[in-house]
Design a protein around this motif. Sequence first.
Motif: not given
Length: 262
Positions: A138, A179, A182-183, A185-190, A193
Amino acid sequence: MLPSADTLAQRQLPTDLSVEQLAEQCRVSVRLVRAHQSRRLLHPPRRVGRRSVYDHSHIDRLELIQRLQRAGFSLAAIRALLQTGHNAPELALAWHAEGLAMRFPSPTDTSDPDLQVEPEGVADLHAQPGAWEALESYGLVSRAPDGNWHGTHPVLVAVGRRAREMGLPSTEITRLQLRVAAAALELSREILEAFTPIFALRAPAPRPGDDAAENGLVSDRTRLIEDYAGMSSVATALVSATFEVQLSRVVRGVVGIPSAPV
């Protein structure tokens, strides 16, 4: 405190400087001064008649740019820091300096004990199978060629130290870091986008046969970098403030304090 030699030298300079005097004082070329102006890294000079006049604030800015470059910051990153204002450039330099000393030696490495960060916590991490590799995945730590690990963000190191001082076990700190990472990373991608289509609309499509520089693609790329730098600050503030509000609500519920009225 006595003024430094550099400060004394500046005081002896005339208040109004030509571009040649500015370049000589900062040990750079006139061409570089003008390049920094065109990139909006250096604020424009004053106009006195037909002359362009620089002052000591331009010396300070050029010296700051040089310090940031020596620390490894790109020109795009420097511009984003300067546009942020306040003490962002100095804070970035402080983080970088602290980051250089964030070495996590292995238990058998005693070559430079002054650089050890949280020896007890580091020993706990070494005792957790796969912990370093998980944190590395990460981008929270990196491994040097000598086999030692380095923290990539001094704030995270400080947070881990504080949590350990409060009694949280190192294994739990690691679990929470992973944790949250990981959260995030997903929020950054969203978030990315959501912003990307807006930025893409601003970039004109290249015309066949046109040179990239002549078609403005170089400047477009610079502008996109600036767009994403601005997005980063907006996203960070959004996530930080939202998390603070939600954590406050949870804590209030746990300790029995009514939530503040909306």
